[in-house]
Design an enzyme around this catalytic site. Structure first.
Site, PDB file in Angstrom:
ATOM      1  N   VAL A 160      12.731   4.494 -12.654  1.00 35.52           N
ATOM      2  CA  VAL A 160      11.387   4.612 -13.318  1.00 35.52           C
ATOM      3  C   VAL A 160      11.216   4.432 -14.989  1.00 35.52           C
ATOM      4  CG1 VAL A 160       9.451   6.338 -13.884  1.00 35.52           C
ATOM      5  CG2 VAL A 160      10.724   6.204 -11.480  1.00 35.52           C
ATOM      6  N   GLU A 196       3.970   6.327 -11.020  1.00 34.43           N
ATOM      7  CA  GLU A 196       4.418   4.802 -10.817  1.00 34.43           C
ATOM      8  C   GLU A 196       4.274   4.678  -9.381  1.00 34.43           C
ATOM      9  OE1 GLU A 196       7.348   4.388  -8.974  1.00 34.43           O
ATOM     10  OE2 GLU A 196       7.757   6.547  -9.031  1.00 34.43           O
ATOM     11  N   PHE A 197       4.167   3.333  -9.061  1.00 33.44           N
ATOM     12  CA  PHE A 197       4.120   2.942  -7.442  1.00 33.44           C
ATOM     13  C   PHE A 197       5.338   1.649  -7.608  1.00 33.44           C
ATOM     14  CE2 PHE A 197       0.030   4.479  -8.751  1.00 33.44           C
ATOM     15  CZ  PHE A 197      -0.100   5.730  -7.826  1.00 33.44           C
ATOM     16  N   LEU A 198       6.205   1.906  -8.103  1.00 31.37           N
ATOM     17  CA  LEU A 198       7.317   0.847  -7.847  1.00 31.37           C
ATOM     18  C   LEU A 198       8.276   1.065  -6.823  1.00 31.37           C
ATOM     19  CD1 LEU A 198      10.324   1.956  -9.170  1.00 31.37           C
ATOM     20  CD2 LEU A 198       9.092   1.416 -11.292  1.00 31.37           C
ATOM     21  N   ASN A 231       2.748   8.105  -1.240  1.00 29.70           N
ATOM     22  CA  ASN A 231       3.893   7.992  -0.579  1.00 29.70           C
ATOM     23  C   ASN A 231       4.037   8.818   0.889  1.00 29.70           C
ATOM     24  OD1 ASN A 231       5.338   6.543  -2.496  1.00 29.70           O
ATOM     25  ND2 ASN A 231       6.442   8.075  -3.250  1.00 29.70           N
ATOM     26  N   GLY A 285      12.305   1.064  12.671  1.00 30.77           N
ATOM     27  CA  GLY A 285      13.806   1.289  12.549  1.00 30.77           C
ATOM     28  C   GLY A 285      14.294   2.543  12.688  1.00 30.77           C
ATOM     29  N   GLY A 344      14.455   6.051   4.231  1.00 23.79           N
ATOM     30  CA  GLY A 344      15.661   6.713   3.208  1.00 23.79           C
ATOM     31  C   GLY A 344      15.000   6.459   1.911  1.00 23.79           C
ATOM     32  N   CYS A 389      12.345   8.390  -2.934  1.00 24.46           N
ATOM     33  CA  CYS A 389      10.915   8.896  -2.793  1.00 24.46           C
ATOM     34  C   CYS A 389      10.495   9.652  -1.522  1.00 24.46           C
ATOM     35  CB  CYS A 389      10.015   7.569  -3.081  1.00 24.46           C
ATOM     36  SG  CYS A 389      10.567   7.406  -4.967  1.00 24.46           S
ATOM     37  N   LYS A 404      12.037  12.881  -0.329  1.00 24.54           N
ATOM     38  CA  LYS A 404      11.795  13.849  -1.287  1.00 24.54           C
ATOM     39  C   LYS A 404       9.997  14.283  -1.461  1.00 24.54           C
ATOM     40  CE  LYS A 404      12.254  12.498  -5.999  1.00 24.54           C
ATOM     41  NZ  LYS A 404      11.126  12.722  -6.306  1.00 24.54           N
TER      42      LYS A 404
HETATM   43  C1  UDX Z   1       8.474   3.803  -2.044  1.00 23.26           C
HETATM   44  C2  UDX Z   1       7.221   3.405  -2.157  1.00 23.26           C
HETATM   45  O1  UDX Z   1       7.230   2.186  -1.422  1.00 23.26           O
HETATM   46  C3  UDX Z   1       6.929   3.183  -3.689  1.00 23.26           C
HETATM   47  O2  UDX Z   1       5.651   2.572  -3.813  1.00 23.26           O
HETATM   48  C4  UDX Z   1       7.147   4.446  -4.450  1.00 23.26           C
HETATM   49  O3  UDX Z   1       6.819   4.365  -5.972  1.00 23.26           O
HETATM   50  C5  UDX Z   1       8.660   4.766  -4.171  1.00 23.26           C
HETATM   51  O4  UDX Z   1       9.178   4.844  -2.777  1.00 23.26           O
HETATM   52  P1  UDX Z   1      11.166   2.868  -2.216  1.00 23.26           P
HETATM   53  O5  UDX Z   1      11.670   3.857  -1.743  1.00 23.26           O
HETATM   54  O6  UDX Z   1      11.885   2.046  -3.287  1.00 23.26           O
HETATM   55  O7  UDX Z   1       9.800   2.846  -2.622  1.00 23.26           O
HETATM   56  O8  UDX Z   1      11.218   1.826  -0.950  1.00 23.26           O
HETATM   57  P2  UDX Z   1      10.307   1.296   0.330  1.00 23.26           P
HETATM   58  O9  UDX Z   1      10.370  -0.248   0.390  1.00 23.26           O
HETATM   59  O10 UDX Z   1       9.145   1.792   0.258  1.00 23.26           O
HETATM   60  O11 UDX Z   1      11.177   1.841   1.603  1.00 23.26           O
HETATM   61  C6  UDX Z   1      11.411   3.069   1.830  1.00 23.26           C
HETATM   62  C7  UDX Z   1      12.315   3.180   3.183  1.00 23.26           C
HETATM   63  O12 UDX Z   1      11.184   3.221   4.191  1.00 23.26           O
HETATM   64  C8  UDX Z   1      13.432   2.333   3.566  1.00 23.26           C
HETATM   65  O13 UDX Z   1      14.446   3.011   3.960  1.00 23.26           O
HETATM   66  C9  UDX Z   1      12.723   1.363   4.311  1.00 23.26           C
HETATM   67  O14 UDX Z   1      13.739   0.825   5.159  1.00 23.26           O
HETATM   68  C10 UDX Z   1      11.831   2.203   5.124  1.00 23.26           C
HETATM   69  N1  UDX Z   1      10.834   1.415   5.630  1.00 23.26           N
HETATM   70  C11 UDX Z   1       9.958   0.676   4.896  1.00 23.26           C
HETATM   71  C12 UDX Z   1      10.592   1.251   7.169  1.00 23.26           C
HETATM   72  O15 UDX Z   1      11.584   1.859   7.790  1.00 23.26           O
HETATM   73  N2  UDX Z   1       9.584   0.515   7.641  1.00 23.26           N
HETATM   74  C13 UDX Z   1       8.889  -0.212   7.009  1.00 23.26           C
HETATM   75  O16 UDX Z   1       8.130  -0.932   7.620  1.00 23.26           O
HETATM   76  C14 UDX Z   1       8.800  -0.057   5.660  1.00 23.26           C
END
Ligand code: UDX
Length: 439
Positions: free
Chosen positions: A11, A149-151, A206, A251, A255, A258, A261
């Site tokens: 972040v 943030e939303f990254l 989230n 799937g 994990g 974010c 938690k």
């Molecule tokens: C997430 C949010 O997308 C983001 O907006 C926030 O700020 C932080 O948390 P991130 O944890 O980096 O981001 O990854 P993300 O791409 O959202 O995936 C999170 C988990 O969900 C991964 O383990 C991914 O494999 C899983 N996932 C995601 C799925 O199992 N299916 C999906 O369709 C999308």
């Protein structure tokens, strides 16, 4: 504007670099002097596509230091981007955030806006304001604003530079105006609200996405039982714009740093206020079970993994990152080892981090082929492109038993049907296509 950023994790560092890209002078503060030295020499301590390049393009506006006092004392805006890890009871550990707030109170010598970017429980911004105001060393005006943030990891730079929205939570108009000035070159809708609503927007976003994933995973599990196909079901659902076609990939569960938690933290907060967030609780429970789905599937083929050569493809919680936080492999590989399996694992960038947790008991491979050689069974945990484009005929050529249990639905079933393998994925028909039945 003169900006300081506390914390150089995903972040903090991404925020700092992207603000420098937008013309601000940014000083990034971290307690780790080795990390600071690395960043000063133009090396990013985290793997994030495009980050190091952007960092190097903006070096004249970027500074890195451990000297928080010098960074904070005359900053116009100070972003707090330090971690809020999960405590054993599921609540957020705010000690790093409060530590930075104390340092800010001891350092600032002119009016400034303190912006909380870390994901913090609702009401924390108020506490940060009280803490800073009660410990101010110099008699200056200080505002506290929430700006979540939303990254996503792996696309953090793009998500920040082209963010879907900018949320500004303030109690005074002046703080909101300063933040609008910070983001004046960003092309995104701005939502200005009070601080608690801004804090809630982050958690609710989230947790909603986590819920969407758990929902589609449950539907996938049911599809397997009744003989429907989750990919087609998700496709058919996604055309409804009210549902949308994103985050419907079934799937082995979510994990990362974010979703696990933030779902637990909001559930904990609601409980604390004597309210049960039943939907969020369901998302958490479904996810815990889903993580074990592949091992459960393997029981169809083997009573135990004892003495078997197990190939694990993908270690990280998702592709595009070397981050292992809450990765399903962290619970599955210990179970395989406990069961007596010989585990060989491949990941294009996650091996170094995984080795820190399992230095001895896993054999690490640097190619998919080497991992598959003589394997009795293969588990896919991360949908890396290298796997999605892997020649399917190689599974049977390399493995002793070409049984592939795929937690990320990397292959379409029509292609699998042309290969000589058993392919068991999530929410879809299992393909038994062995020329010679080995099981
Ligand atoms: C997430 C949010 O997308 C983001 O907006 C926030 O700020 C932080 O948390 P991130 O944890 O980096 O981001 O990854 P993300 O791409 O959202 O995936 C999170 C988990 O969900 C991964 O383990 C991914 O494999 C899983 N996932 C995601 C799925 O199992 N299916 C999906 O369709 C999308």
């Amino acid at each position: 504007m003169k900006i300081a950023v506390a914390g150089t994790g995903y972040v903090g560092l991404v925020t700092g670099v992207c603000l420098a890209e937008n013309g601000h002078s940014v000083t990034c503060v971290d307690i780790d002097d080795k990390k600071v030295a690395l960043m000063e020499s133009g090396i990013s301590p985290i793997y994030e596509p495009g980050l190091e390049e952007l960092m190097n393009n903006n070096m004249e506006r970027l500074h890195f230091t451990t000297d928080y006092q010098a960074a904070y004392k005359d900053a116009d805006v100070i972003f707090i981007g330090v971690g809020t890890p999960e405590k054993p009871d599921g609540s957020a550990n705010l000690s790093y955030v409060y530590g930075v707030a104390e340092q800010i109170a001891a350092s600032i010598e002119k009016e400034c806006v303190v912006v909380v970017k870390s994901t913090v429980p609702i009401g924390t911004n108020d506490k940060i304001e009280n803490l800073i105001k009660s410990q101010l060393k110099h008699d200056v005006n200080v505002y506290v604003a929430s700006n979540p943030e939303f990254l996503s990891q792996g696309t953090a730079v793009k998500d920040t530079l082209h963010t879907s929205r900018i949320v500004i939570g303030v109690e005074e108009e002046a703080a909101g105006e300063t933040l609008k000035e910070v983001y004046k070159n960003f092309d995104a809708p701005i939502v200005v609200t009070n601080r608690k609503s801004a804090e809630m927007i982050k958690y609710a976003s989230n947790d909603f996405l986590a819920l969407k994933i758990s929902f589609i995973n449950e539907i996938a599990n049911l599809c397997e039982i009744i003989g429907a196909d989750i990919e087609d079901v998700a496709l058919g659902m996604g055309y409804d714009v009210r549902i949308g076609n994103k985050f419907l990939n079934a799937g082995i569960g979510y994990g990362g740093s974010c979703f696990p938690k933030d779902t637990k933290a909001l559930h904990w907060l609601a409980n604390f206020h004597d309210y049960e967030l039943k939907t969020v609780k369901a998302a958490i429970d479904v996810n815990e079970n889903q993580k074990l789905k592949l091992i459960k599937k393997s029981r169809k083929y083997f009573d135990s993994l004892k003495g078997l050569n197990v190939a694990v493809l993908g270690l990280t919680f998702k592709p595009g990152t070397d981050d292992l936080r809450e990765a399903p492999t962290l619970v599955n590989i210990p179970l395989m080892l406990e069961d007596g399996a010989n585990v060989k694992a491949w990941d294009p960038i996650g091996i170094d981090n995984f080795r820190k947790v399992h230095p001895e008991d896993v054999t690490y491979c640097y190619s998919i082929e080497e991992t598959l050689k003589d394997a009795d069974v293969c588990f896919i945990f991360t949908e890396w492109d290298q796997l999605k484009h892997f020649d399917l005929t190689k599974y049977s050529k390399l493995m002793k038993n070409p049984i592939v249990i795929d937690g990320r639905n990397c292959y379409d079933l029509e292609s699998v049907k042309k290969a000589n393998m058993v392919y068991d994925s999530i929410g879809r028909e299992t393909i038994h296509n062995l020329e010679v039945s080995l099981i």
